[in-house]
Design an enzyme around this catalytic site. Structure first.
Site, PDB file in Angstrom:
ATOM      1  N   GLU A 125       0.857  -1.182   0.000  1.00  0.00           N
ATOM      2  CA  GLU A 125       0.000   0.000   0.000  1.00  0.00           C
ATOM      3  C   GLU A 125       0.896   1.236   0.000  1.00  0.00           C
ATOM      4  O   GLU A 125       2.061   1.159   0.415  1.00  0.00           O
ATOM      5  CB  GLU A 125      -0.922  -0.009   1.230  1.00  0.00           C
ATOM      6  N   LYS A 168       2.774   4.620   1.061  1.00  0.00           N
ATOM      7  CA  LYS A 168       3.133   5.208   2.345  1.00  0.00           C
ATOM      8  C   LYS A 168       2.720   6.676   2.271  1.00  0.00           C
ATOM      9  O   LYS A 168       3.378   7.491   1.615  1.00  0.00           O
ATOM     10  CB  LYS A 168       4.628   5.078   2.606  1.00  0.00           C
ATOM     11  N   ASP A 196       2.172  10.475   3.142  1.00  0.00           N
ATOM     12  CA  ASP A 196       3.042  11.413   3.843  1.00  0.00           C
ATOM     13  C   ASP A 196       2.193  12.326   4.729  1.00  0.00           C
ATOM     14  O   ASP A 196       1.803  13.425   4.340  1.00  0.00           O
ATOM     15  CB  ASP A 196       3.824  12.228   2.802  1.00  0.00           C
ATOM     16  N   TYR A 226      -5.245   2.049   7.829  1.00  0.00           N
ATOM     17  CA  TYR A 226      -4.425   0.927   7.357  1.00  0.00           C
ATOM     18  C   TYR A 226      -4.016  -0.058   8.437  1.00  0.00           C
ATOM     19  O   TYR A 226      -3.203  -0.944   8.189  1.00  0.00           O
ATOM     20  CB  TYR A 226      -3.172   1.453   6.659  1.00  0.00           C
ATOM     21  N   LYS A 245      11.313   3.457   0.718  1.00  0.00           N
ATOM     22  CA  LYS A 245      11.212   4.912   0.560  1.00  0.00           C
ATOM     23  C   LYS A 245      11.732   5.357  -0.801  1.00  0.00           C
ATOM     24  O   LYS A 245      12.821   4.953  -1.218  1.00  0.00           O
ATOM     25  CB  LYS A 245      12.036   5.615   1.661  1.00  0.00           C
ATOM     26  N   CYS A 261       7.539  47.155  -4.669  1.00  0.00           N
ATOM     27  CA  CYS A 261       6.972  46.054  -5.451  1.00  0.00           C
ATOM     28  C   CYS A 261       7.430  46.172  -6.903  1.00  0.00           C
ATOM     29  O   CYS A 261       7.330  47.246  -7.497  1.00  0.00           O
ATOM     30  CB  CYS A 261       5.451  46.124  -5.370  1.00  0.00           C
ATOM     31  N   CYS A 269       4.098  47.239  -9.119  1.00  0.00           N
ATOM     32  CA  CYS A 269       3.340  48.486  -9.042  1.00  0.00           C
ATOM     33  C   CYS A 269       4.118  49.611  -8.364  1.00  0.00           C
ATOM     34  O   CYS A 269       3.644  50.737  -8.292  1.00  0.00           O
ATOM     35  CB  CYS A 269       2.012  48.255  -8.323  1.00  0.00           C
ATOM     36  N   CYS A 323       3.783  43.410  -0.883  1.00  0.00           N
ATOM     37  CA  CYS A 323       3.525  44.691  -1.549  1.00  0.00           C
ATOM     38  C   CYS A 323       2.361  45.373  -0.841  1.00  0.00           C
ATOM     39  O   CYS A 323       1.346  44.737  -0.562  1.00  0.00           O
ATOM     40  CB  CYS A 323       3.168  44.417  -3.006  1.00  0.00           C
ATOM     41  N   CYS A 334      -2.419  47.076  -6.986  1.00  0.00           N
ATOM     42  CA  CYS A 334      -1.332  46.290  -7.581  1.00  0.00           C
ATOM     43  C   CYS A 334      -1.942  45.244  -8.521  1.00  0.00           C
ATOM     44  O   CYS A 334      -2.755  44.417  -8.095  1.00  0.00           O
ATOM     45  CB  CYS A 334      -0.541  45.623  -6.455  1.00  0.00           C
TER      46      CYS A 334
HETATM   47  S1  IVH Z   1       1.753   0.887   9.043  1.00  0.00           S
HETATM   48  C1  IVH Z   1       3.950  -1.019  12.423  1.00  0.00           C
HETATM   49  N1  IVH Z   1       0.931   1.808   6.722  1.00  0.00           N
HETATM   50  O1  IVH Z   1       4.621   5.656   8.277  1.00  0.00           O
HETATM   51  C2  IVH Z   1       3.058  -0.402  11.423  1.00  0.00           C
HETATM   52  N2  IVH Z   1       2.185   3.267   8.126  1.00  0.00           N
HETATM   53  O2  IVH Z   1       7.358   5.142   9.145  1.00  0.00           O
HETATM   54  C3  IVH Z   1       3.324   1.024  11.222  1.00  0.00           C
HETATM   55  N3  IVH Z   1       2.496   5.513   7.221  1.00  0.00           N
HETATM   56  O3  IVH Z   1       4.036   5.975  11.719  1.00  0.00           O
HETATM   57  C4  IVH Z   1       2.340   1.744  10.463  1.00  0.00           C
HETATM   58  N4  IVH Z   1       1.387   5.202   5.349  1.00  0.00           N
HETATM   59  O4  IVH Z   1       2.654   7.441  10.113  1.00  0.00           O
HETATM   60  C5  IVH Z   1       1.603   2.087   7.856  1.00  0.00           C
HETATM   61  N5  IVH Z   1       0.128   2.521   4.659  1.00  0.00           N
HETATM   62  C6  IVH Z   1       0.779   2.786   5.787  1.00  0.00           C
HETATM   63  C7  IVH Z   1       1.357   4.040   6.039  1.00  0.00           C
HETATM   64  C8  IVH Z   1       2.055   4.238   7.220  1.00  0.00           C
HETATM   65  C9  IVH Z   1       2.069   6.069   6.080  1.00  0.00           C
HETATM   66  C10 IVH Z   1       3.329   6.208   8.245  1.00  0.00           C
HETATM   67  C11 IVH Z   1       2.818   6.110   9.655  1.00  0.00           C
HETATM   68  C12 IVH Z   1       3.912   5.452  10.442  1.00  0.00           C
HETATM   69  C13 IVH Z   1       5.101   5.760   9.599  1.00  0.00           C
HETATM   70  C14 IVH Z   1       6.216   4.782   9.849  1.00  0.00           C
END
Ligand code: IVH
Length: 685
Positions: free
Chosen positions: A128, A130, A132, A240, A328, A421, A424, A439, A445
């Protein structure tokens, strides 16, 4: 008066005993929650916004009338008072972090370790994105959301329940049957790229400092002590994981995700079960190619062992589990040279330094300009023309200078902060604690005037169909629309002369403009671009003021009396509506055919939809701290009447400084005399 209130009370009792109202409320709550899900999670609403609003208002009225509000009612999403500080929230099972890996080889190593340690052959994984953002845990007891906490240090976070409830895609209760006794659902709060851009544009308009990226914006929004501020920000969630689960058996990630989906929780986009590590790797590659186009930022892919029993066998280290890793993605960066540094003025008046670069391809896109944030940053990094720098592209955001590689020793160029600015010539001033250079030309402006027009026609404002940013710029540049009143002076003939317009398209645009002439007060306030008045605040004001005219010259303290409306916002709105040129623009819009209705108005309305002062007549004497017109407006808004003569039918006389003969007449007749402050407190009560 006594008989009036007795009468009301007995009607209320009748309502309370009426079971069908309760049923009606439950029915509405369920429907509205479903519509919410369709709109905010599926992005596929099945009813028009207007119908949703009407049903919502019916629910508000019924809840007030009966005093019955189900704990999962959408009316509870906003309205909690600000906190002094967040309570601590201890996690019953620690919220772990993830080991990061950066190469395919490390993913293969992970697979090897999983299979070796757990003696699982052909382990099945899930993959899935990750997201941000920031991790949170939602606790549902007997199906009801009872606590929402941030991850904090993994053991203890902060209780942010009231803020999380303002996020429309967070279910307030679990839908369906077989509700577990207890379930802790874990997920990520994030902000989409579009909502982030919109928020920053809005903040620029308000001279507020900008968020560096969507993650900071999401984190900053959740950690607000005032839930009304969080409600203004558009946050999203994806779920998740789980902490404690009691009363339902879920034995794998796949089962958890499908259980969550069925119960209307948003879950990770493109969640997938992968039978072996090769599938995991191709998912990682596919996602890398797609990530720039996703509507939200991701910084990698999370690979998890699917089976909970297998996870148990693998166990965990101090901070990270052995059953999951985060692959990552590296930020897309390249090296290049700065050719020049020039000031650039944005639509909101902020003057930013922009680096003109020797063109370089970053992740397939040629970059020749990058933002340098602000003028202090240049000093801090000692950046000058000729320097070798790192440019970075993160998602959709404008490229930025991530660092300096080497200074050009031969360069003696100095970067000078502009005093005026560049567009203007108005004085450039430092705002927002000195970080932002702006400005001072305001609507004189050109880029700022243009910015106001773009905001005015936008979707959440006047919503003029077909009047996008491109057309706004085109009309501005050729002088047809110099301010937003000009929009309503446009003719088909004007448009037809322009490149890109034909008879039909000109006709269409004029028709859309005409359609938008009937606007609601809340949209209109938002469209005006009043400082600090986002969509939520605009609606709040519309709920409390029946007409736009009742806002003219409004006092700061009158606005401040609205619960959830802070002092800075009250001062900004009061300032805006006390400015003659603003009022004159609004009046011009009215003469050009704009009509403003206010379906949101429900100020001080009591349980019967009537005003607090219904049936009561007021007389005002003497000078009050607010204008007569304003006080009269408040009385009428609350259903009362204002008379110039005192009689035995007068309910209250509001006495200000140097009262006239009306006061003695009122005393003689035994009419209740109140001061302005008393009046205001009765109103706000
Ligand atoms: S699972 C042990 N699933 O990533 C399980 N985390 O680096 C930990 N995060 O603290 C969480 N997307 O804030 C999981 N699909 C995802 C995620 C996810 C983002 C973040 C989460 C976690 C951090 C760990």
């Amino acid at each position: 008066m006594a008989s009036e209130s007795d009468d009301r009370k007995s009607q209320l009792d009748d309502l309370l005993n009426n079971r069908s109202i309760k049923e009606e409320i439950d029915f509405l709550v369920e429907r509205l929650n479903r519509y919410n899900y369709e709109y905010h999670v599926l992005d596929a609403p099945s009813i028009p916004d207007k119908d949703y609003d009407d049903l919502f208002h019916t629910l508000v009225h019924l809840e007030r009338a009966s005093g019955y509000t189900p704990p999962n009612s959408p009316t509870l999403r906003v309205g909690a008072p600000p906190l002094d500080k967040f309570d601590k929230a201890v996690h019953s099972i620690p919220m772990l972090s993830l080991d990061d890996v950066f190469s395919v080889n490390e993913v293969i190593d992970f697979d090897y370790r999983v299979r070796e340690t757990s003696e699982i052959s052909g382990a099945a994984y899930t993959v899935e994105p990750k997201y941000d953002g920031l991790a949170v845990e939602l606790t549902y007891e007997h199906g009801l959301l009872t606590r929402a906490a941030t991850r904090g240090d993994g053991t203890t976070g902060e209780d942010v329940t009231q803020n999380i409830k303002t996020i429309k895609s967070v279910p307030l209760s679990i839908a369906g049957d077989d509700i577990p006794e207890l379930i802790e659902i874990r997920g990520e709060i994030y902000m989409t790229k579009a909502d982030f851009e919109e928020l920053n544009t809005r903040r620029e308009l308000n001279s507020q400092s900008l968020f560096a990226n969507p993650r900071n914006a999401a984190a900053g929004s959740i950690r607000q002590l005032d839930p009304a501020v969080t409600a203004e920000r558009k946050l999203s969630i994806t779920c998740y994981g789980a902490g404690i689960i009691k009363g339902v058996t879920l034995s794998s990630q796949t089962e958890l995700i499908s259980w969550l989906n069925k119960r209307l929780f948003p879950t990770p986009y493109l969640f997938k079960s992968a039978s072996g590590i090769n599938e995991v790797i191709s998912y990682i590659e596919k996602m890398d190619a797609e990530r720039a186009e996703l509507p939200f930022n991701i910084d990698g892919v999370v690979v998890k062992v699917d089976s909970f029993a297998h996870r148990e066998l693998l166990g965990e280290k101090t901070r990270c589990p052995r059953w999951a890793i985060a692959y990552k993605y590296r930020a897309q960066q390249e090296h290049t040279r700065i050719l020049d540094i020039v000031p650039s003025i944005g639509r909101t008046g902020v003057i930013t330094p922009v680096a003109i670069l020797e063109p370089v391809a970053v992740g397939g896109v040629t970059v020749s300009r990058a933002t340098l944030h602000n003028w202090d940053e240049i000093k801090r990094l000692e950046i000058r023309q000729g320097d070798k720098v790192i440019v970075e592209r993160a998602g959709d955001v404008i490229p930025k200078i991530a660092g300096v590689l080497s200074h050009d020793a031969a360069s003696d160029a100095q970067v000078i902060e502009p005093e005026v600015c560049p567009e203007c010539g108005a004085k450039a001033v430092r705002e927002d604690g000195g970080a932002v250079l702006r400005c001072s030309g305001g609507i004189h402006c050109p880029p700022q005037r243009q910015g106001r027009i773009i905001h005015f026609v936008s979707r959440a404002a006047m919503n003029i169909d077909g009047f996008g940013e491109k057309i706004a710029v085109q009309l501005f540049e050729n002088g047809l629309v110099k301010d937003f009143t000009d929009i309503f002076r446009l003719t088909k003939g004007d448009l037809e002369k322009l490149p890109g317009f034909a008879e039909k398209s000109a006709d269409n645009l004029i028709n859309s403009i005409n359609r938008c002439k009937a606007v609601t007060l809340s949209r209109f306030i938002y469209a005006l671009g009043v400082r600090h008045c986002g969509e939520f605040v605009s609606k709040l004001i519309a709920e409390n003021f029946e007409t736009i005219e009742s806002l003219y010259g409004v006092k700061e303290e009158t606005l401040n009396a609205i619960k959830q409306l802070g002092q800075i916002t009250a001062a900004a709105a009061s300032g805006f509506f006390s400015d003659k040129s603003n009022i004159s623009s609004i009046e011009t819009l009215k003469t050009l055919g704009l009509t403003i209705s206010n379906p949101d108005y429900r100020a001080f309305a009591d349980s019967h939809g009537r005003g607090k002062f219904t049936g009561l007549t007021f007389v005002i004497t003497g000078t009050l701290p607010s204008s007569r017109r304003e006080v009269e407006g408040l009385i009428r808004n609350a259903g009362g009447a204002v008379s110039s003569a005192v009689s035995k039918h007068t309910a209250y006389i509001i006495a200000g400084q140097s009262p006239g003969s009306k006061l003695s007449k009122a005393q003689a007749l035994g009419v209740k005399i109140i001061a302005y402050e008393e009046f205001m407190s009765i109103l706000a009560d």
